[in-house]
Design an enzyme around this catalytic site. Structure first.
Site, PDB file in Angstrom:
ATOM      1  N   HIS A  49       0.814  -1.214   0.000  1.00 28.12           N
ATOM      2  CA  HIS A  49       0.000   0.000   0.000  1.00 28.12           C
ATOM      3  C   HIS A  49       0.850   1.269   0.000  1.00 28.12           C
ATOM      4  O   HIS A  49       0.368   2.333   0.374  1.00 28.12           O
ATOM      5  CB  HIS A  49      -0.937   0.000   1.213  1.00 28.12           C
ATOM      6  CG  HIS A  49      -1.984  -1.069   1.162  1.00 28.12           C
ATOM      7  ND1 HIS A  49      -2.947  -1.124   0.177  1.00 28.12           N
ATOM      8  CD2 HIS A  49      -2.213  -2.139   1.967  1.00 28.12           C
ATOM      9  CE1 HIS A  49      -3.733  -2.178   0.383  1.00 28.12           C
ATOM     10  NE2 HIS A  49      -3.297  -2.808   1.454  1.00 28.12           N
ATOM     11  N   ARG A  74       7.276  -6.012   3.196  1.00 26.52           N
ATOM     12  CA  ARG A  74       6.021  -6.614   2.743  1.00 26.52           C
ATOM     13  C   ARG A  74       5.949  -6.464   1.226  1.00 26.52           C
ATOM     14  O   ARG A  74       5.723  -5.361   0.723  1.00 26.52           O
ATOM     15  CB  ARG A  74       4.813  -5.956   3.399  1.00 26.52           C
ATOM     16  CG  ARG A  74       3.497  -6.559   2.883  1.00 26.52           C
ATOM     17  CD  ARG A  74       2.302  -6.222   3.733  1.00 26.52           C
ATOM     18  NE  ARG A  74       1.898  -4.827   3.639  1.00 26.52           N
ATOM     19  CZ  ARG A  74       0.751  -4.353   4.139  1.00 26.52           C
ATOM     20  NH1 ARG A  74      -0.086  -5.181   4.775  1.00 26.52           N
ATOM     21  NH2 ARG A  74       0.449  -3.084   4.040  1.00 26.52           N
ATOM     22  N   ASP A  88      17.056 -10.778  -2.538  1.00 23.58           N
ATOM     23  CA  ASP A  88      18.359 -10.513  -3.146  1.00 23.58           C
ATOM     24  C   ASP A  88      18.953  -9.170  -2.723  1.00 23.58           C
ATOM     25  O   ASP A  88      20.181  -9.025  -2.689  1.00 23.58           O
ATOM     26  CB  ASP A  88      18.262 -10.576  -4.672  1.00 23.58           C
ATOM     27  CG  ASP A  88      18.275 -11.995  -5.204  1.00 23.58           C
ATOM     28  OD1 ASP A  88      18.487 -12.933  -4.414  1.00 23.58           O
ATOM     29  OD2 ASP A  88      18.050 -12.178  -6.424  1.00 23.58           O
ATOM     30  N   GLN A 150       0.183 -13.162   6.245  1.00 21.68           N
ATOM     31  CA  GLN A 150      -0.867 -12.254   6.689  1.00 21.68           C
ATOM     32  C   GLN A 150      -2.237 -12.911   6.515  1.00 21.68           C
ATOM     33  O   GLN A 150      -2.638 -13.258   5.404  1.00 21.68           O
ATOM     34  CB  GLN A 150      -0.800 -10.944   5.904  1.00 21.68           C
ATOM     35  CG  GLN A 150      -1.582  -9.829   6.552  1.00 21.68           C
ATOM     36  CD  GLN A 150      -1.076  -8.450   6.130  1.00 21.68           C
ATOM     37  OE1 GLN A 150       0.128  -8.260   5.982  1.00 21.68           O
ATOM     38  NE2 GLN A 150      -1.981  -7.525   5.934  1.00 21.68           N
ATOM     39  N   GLU A 152      -6.145 -12.215   6.866  1.00 21.45           N
ATOM     40  CA  GLU A 152      -6.940 -10.992   6.908  1.00 21.45           C
ATOM     41  C   GLU A 152      -8.338 -11.141   6.310  1.00 21.45           C
ATOM     42  O   GLU A 152      -8.960 -10.155   5.921  1.00 21.45           O
ATOM     43  CB  GLU A 152      -6.183  -9.868   6.188  1.00 21.45           C
ATOM     44  CG  GLU A 152      -5.587 -10.243   4.852  1.00 21.45           C
ATOM     45  CD  GLU A 152      -4.592  -9.211   4.337  1.00 21.45           C
ATOM     46  OE1 GLU A 152      -4.645  -8.050   4.765  1.00 21.45           O
ATOM     47  OE2 GLU A 152      -3.751  -9.583   3.498  1.00 21.45           O
ATOM     48  N   ASP A 178      -8.310  -5.172   6.583  1.00 22.54           N
ATOM     49  CA  ASP A 178      -8.906  -6.107   5.636  1.00 22.54           C
ATOM     50  C   ASP A 178      -9.793  -7.123   6.344  1.00 22.54           C
ATOM     51  O   ASP A 178     -10.814  -7.552   5.795  1.00 22.54           O
ATOM     52  CB  ASP A 178      -7.822  -6.809   4.822  1.00 22.54           C
ATOM     53  CG  ASP A 178      -7.242  -5.913   3.746  1.00 22.54           C
ATOM     54  OD1 ASP A 178      -7.988  -5.537   2.830  1.00 22.54           O
ATOM     55  OD2 ASP A 178      -6.059  -5.566   3.822  1.00 22.54           O
TER      56      ASP A 178
END
Length: 256
Positions: A49, A74, A88, A150, A152, A178
């Protein structure tokens, strides 16, 4: 010789230690560096987000090098390519959004592991291995990667024990906003039904021995969640801190 880096956050989860974090959504290496010296255990660099891309994340990871906080990224989605790129550039801990099932949890873990345990692509000169200078990085990396998934939605709550018990899942994060939307209370995670679901989730996770995490910008809520048993708790965000402070300062000089 460059030493292999151990994952302090993952070690804290294994020790059932409470770890306090902060959400980073400003996409700023300067903001990340400021927050890294505040004493937090972890900082979450968000791309789901927030308009963070790999070069932005890289500069923030570099800024966090000397701070107290373990960086967590995230990815925007449970996608092997996105996960590979985050690993990486040097993160060892990932929060994977919107995990709905055992199959999706297994896919998330597989994306973080080199073969034969998983499908992570091999680069011998990535930043994660200090550009190839860390002896034995490829054989040691898997054990220090930390995967948080997560949960949700109502569907994922129903399967929370099975998701948590997937090998390689180190913790389960409950997404308040969420989850509230999924339960029919969009924009109202404080609704009694949502709060009850959050409490039930951490109790079920505790029973299966899996650490639970959550985010809130409200101090009273944060303390309540900690009392319920949540072990990695984000107590605010850089955006929230800036907005609140800016509003307070403006009102001092321009009262309505």
């Amino acid at each position: 010789m460059t030493e292999f880096r151990r994952n302090a956050f993952k070690a804290g989860l294994r020790a059932k230690k409470l770890q306090i974090g902060l959400w980073q959504s400003l996409c700023s290496n300067i903001a990340a560096e400021i927050c890294s010296d505040s004493g937090f255990d972890w900082l979450l660099l968000d791309t789901e987000h927030s308009p963070n891309e790999i070069p932005d994340l890289l500069s923030q990871l570099q800024a966090l090098e000397k701070g107290t906080a373990t960086p967590i990224i995230r990815p925007a989605w449970n996608d092997a390519v996105l996960i590979k790129r985050c690993l990486d550039i040097g993160t060892q801990t990932l929060l994977i959004p919107y995990v709905q099932s055992v199959e999706e949890a297994k896919a998330a873990v597989a994306a973080t592991r080199y073969p034969p345990q998983g499908i992570r692509g091999v680069s011998v000169a990535a930043r994660a291995s200090r550009y190839g200078r860390v002896p034995g990085y490829l054989t040691k990396a898997n054990e220090e990667i930390c995967v948080l998934v997560q949960v949700e939605t109502r569907q994922s709550l129903d399967a929370i024990e099975a998701i948590a018990n997937v090998e390689g899942v180190d913790g389960v994060f409950i997404g308040p906003s969420d989850l509230a939307a999924s339960l029919g209370h969009l924009g109202n995670p404080q609704h009694a039904e949502v709060q009850a679901a959050m409490k039930d989730a951490v109790e079920r996770l505790t029973k299966v021995g899996k650490p639970a995490g959550i985010l809130t910008g409200n101090e009273d809520e944060a303390r309540r969640y900690i009392d319920w048993g949540y072990l990695f708790v984000a107590v605010g965000s850089d955006v929230g801190l800036l907005a609140k402070s800016a509003d307070t300062l403006a009102k001092k000089f321009k009262p309505s």
